[in-house]
Design a protein around this motif. Structure first.
Motif, mmCIF file in Angstrom:
data_model
loop_
_atom_site.group_PDB
_atom_site.id
_atom_site.type_symbol
_atom_site.label_atom_id
_atom_site.label_comp_id
_atom_site.label_asym_id
_atom_site.label_seq_id
_atom_site.Cartn_x
_atom_site.Cartn_y
_atom_site.Cartn_z
ATOM 1 N N SER A 189 0.251 3.878 2.783
ATOM 2 C CA SER A 189 0.676 3.620 4.154
ATOM 3 C C SER A 189 2.086 4.173 4.392
ATOM 4 C CB SER A 189 0.622 2.127 4.472
ATOM 5 O OG SER A 189 1.560 1.436 3.679
ATOM 6 N N TYR A 194 -7.376 4.150 -0.363
ATOM 7 C CA TYR A 194 -6.804 3.576 0.859
ATOM 8 C C TYR A 194 -7.781 3.716 2.030
ATOM 9 C CZ TYR A 194 -3.441 2.934 4.703
ATOM 10 O OH TYR A 194 -2.790 2.504 5.841
ATOM 11 N N GLU A 248 0.835 -1.203 0.000
ATOM 12 C CA GLU A 248 0.000 0.000 0.000
ATOM 13 C C GLU A 248 0.868 1.249 0.000
ATOM 14 O OE1 GLU A 248 -3.091 0.509 -0.379
ATOM 15 O OE2 GLU A 248 -3.788 -1.564 -0.302
#
Lengths: 115, 505
Positions: B348, B492, B345
């Motif tokens: 992140s 996300y 991700e």
């Protein structure tokens, strides 16, 4: 608590009202320089700044050049020509101090060499 | 092991010979300065092109960095505050899965990037800021740190999203890659993207040689002179020798890749930062009655400029400038380190990255500034690491020696990290290959000697200019790719809300 920004602003106002607790200056080798050494520092710094008739040729947007100007202010302060904050900013007070120093430079040097 | 040793000896001999050829004349440090300054000055004057505003020369590049932080903050609706807790959770590994792609963990990537940001910028850079910007520079430094969180968030997401994953599991990422691929894929500006990527890579090599190298060597040398007798020290005028010793140490380490840098920094950073932080807290604790006054000075200085015409703007310039130098937000360097993080991700990693300017600037830089202000050392005409050292010595007279050790370690760890950033840019330009990498490593080590030999003013100017030049192509790329980042962030958050990304601890 619902508006932290307001709290910070209030704290800032309160803090600026604190008593003057300015500490004593720390002694450094640079505060005990001889007059000749100070004149040498000033000459070198003014040369690097390309100082001429109240203006500098160097780019004062550079940190190195503002540090040079601060050296000038500090040296002038120790010689008794300047008493403003040493921020490396070329204001009228600094220009006046430099000009007064340049007027007296030769006599200042002769005086210190004769002692 | 044998071949490594042979390589190090050959490398040291080569460096020694190159400095020996200079050493024939007297004042080698002066000779190096005389040769280097005329080359550096035109570059510095171009990067720091300044316009007079309110009695002060305002470098346009500083405004460029400030605006980027402001735009990213508004565009992501103050993500630095909204996402702070989530960032802490990510660093604690609450969302980490063992199978994610990448070379290092979130925590390792954070420490690698921090090794490039927490260092002499926090110790010596802050001292430079408050010595010429006054106490008020601290306020602007904190503000720059907060704005920088959003810039770093953005660039590190891009670094992750457009990184190159090689078949052997290694990854290469950073602005070179997102400028080239991002602009081609998202904006159909392949040619322009390639051009910006090349410009960035060239600037990044300069940044690695300047801020990530010369400034570090210069200030480490300065502190060694300071604690070994000052003007009477054996080391006076022997910056080149100190630089040579450091170059040998660095040269022997930078042969490894990101994994070794991750390991070294992971071990060094907590100790170094811990010692420095605890000592700072002890000094603040010993002068606790002055902390309120010190903050008052900071706020007063920020808005009155010590009563000097142009003082406010002067403080602002120094605050923003040293903050950018210290936390590197908007510069693009951290995106290189964060692109190696093990995660599927990209967003992140952006959250992890936004913690850096906070730790670096809002916490550590502010602590250094407070120590300098309350100690009275600011009233001297010292600057750089000498000023910080004098400030710490007012309460802990033995601390300059500890600081000398810490400064050398900080300098080394920063050099390790920056050598990696520079190497990644170098290989982007010339391709991978051992001999090419060694050529870069040799030049990198040579600049350690140059940095240690010169005085602070020219070194800081060159370092700033090289580092800030990186921000020119990087920030253009950030602006053009902001919608991509927004799309990624929205996706996300949606995954978090739907439970697709779940807490594993």
């Amino acid at each position: 608590m619902r508006n932290p920004l307001l709290l910070i602003l209030i704290a800032m106002l309160l803090l600026t009202g604190c008593d003057n607790m300015r500490p004593e200056p720390v002694e450094s080798n640079l505060t005990n320089l001889s007059v000749e050494a100070l004149i040498l520092r000033l000459d070198n710094a003014l040369q690097r700044l390309e100082y001429q008739q109240g203006e500098v040729g160097a780019n004062l947007g550079r940190v190195g050049m503002r540090m040079e100007l601060r050296t000038v202010q500090s040296s002038l302060e120790q010689l008794g020509y300047f008493n403003g904050p040493r921020l490396g900013i070329l204001d009228d007070k600094t220009v006046d101090a430099i000009d007064r120093y340049l007027e007296n430079r030769t006599s200042l040097l002769q005086e210190s060499l004769s002692q | 092991m044998h071949s490594l040793l042979t390589r190090i000896i050959a490398f040291a001999t080569l460096l020694g010979l190159s400095t020996q050829s200079f050493a024939q004349g007297s004042g080698l440090d002066e000779t190096i300065s005389r040769i280097f300054e005329p080359i550096a000055n035109p570059i510095v004057n171009v990067i720091f092109y300044s316009v007079p505003i309110a009695g002060v020369q305002f470098p346009l590049i500083v405004g460029w960095l400030v605006i980027c932080g402001l735009v990213a903050t508004l565009f992501f609706k103050f993500i630095q505050f909204r996402g702070f807790k989530h960032a802490i959770d990510l660093v604690r590994g609450r969302y980490s899965k063992p199978g994610d792609a990448g070379e290092v963990s979130h925590f390792q990537a954070l420490t690698t990037a921090l090794s490039g940001t927490v260092g002499l910028g926090n110790i010596a850079g802050v001292a430079v800021a408050v010595s010429i910007g006054g106490a008020g520079a601290t306020f602007w430094m904190i503000l720059a740190g907060l704005l920088g969180m959003a810039s770093k968030f953005t660039e590190c997401i891009l670094g992750q999203k457009y990184r190159n994953e090689l078949p052997d599991g290694k990854v290469s990422g950073g602005p070179m890659y997102y400028l080239e691929r991002g602009l081609r894929e998202e904006r159909n500006l392949g040619g322009l993207g390639k051009f910006f990527a090349i410009v960035f890579a060239i600037c990044c090599i300069g940044g690695a040689l300047g801020g990530g190298n010369m400034f570090q060597a210069n200030q480490a040398y300065s502190q060694i002179v300071n604690v070994t007798g000052g003007a009477e020290s054996f080391w006076v005028g022997k910056g080149w020798l100190f630089g040579l010793l450091m170059a040998v140490v660095v040269g022997s380490v930078i042969i490894g890749g990101i994994k070794s840098i991750g390991r070294v920094t992971e071990k060094l950073i907590p100790t170094m930062a811990g010692i420095y932080f605890i000592a700072g807290m002890v000094i603040i604790g010993a002068n606790i009655d002055m902390v309120g006054w010190a903050f008052g000075e900071i706020f007063r200085g920020a808005f009155t400029g010590e009563g000097v015409v142009g003082g406010v703007l002067g403080a602002l310039i120094q605050g923003f400038r040293r903050a950018a130098f210290s936390n590197e937000a908007g510069i693009g360097s951290a995106a290189i380190a964060h692109s190696a993080a093990r995660t599927s991700e990209p967003v992140s990693e952006g959250f992890v990255a936004l913690l850096e300017p906070f730790i670096d600037t809002v916490v550590i830089c502010t602590m250094t500034a407070l120590v300098i202000i309350i100690s009275g050392a600011l009233l001297t005409d010292l600057t750089g690491v000498e000023l910080t050292s004098a400030a710490y010595a007012t309460v802990l007279p033995w601390f300059p020696i500890v600081l000398a050790v810490a400064v050398v370690l900080f300098a080394l760890s920063t050099m390790f990290a920056w050598s990696y950033y520079g190497l990644k840019s170098w290989t982007y330009l010339v391709g991978e290959g051992k001999s090419k990498e060694n050529a870069y490593n040799f030049v990198f080590c040579l600049f350690i000697i140059i940095g240690a030999s010169m005085s602070l003013g020219p070194v800081i100017d060159f370092s700033d200019s090289m580092l800030f030049a990186m921000a020119i192509p990087n920030i253009i790329g950030i602006y053009l790719l902001l919608p991509v980042v927004k799309r990624e962030v929205n996706k996300y958050w949606a995954k978090i809300e739907s439970g697709e990304i779940e807490r594993v601890k």
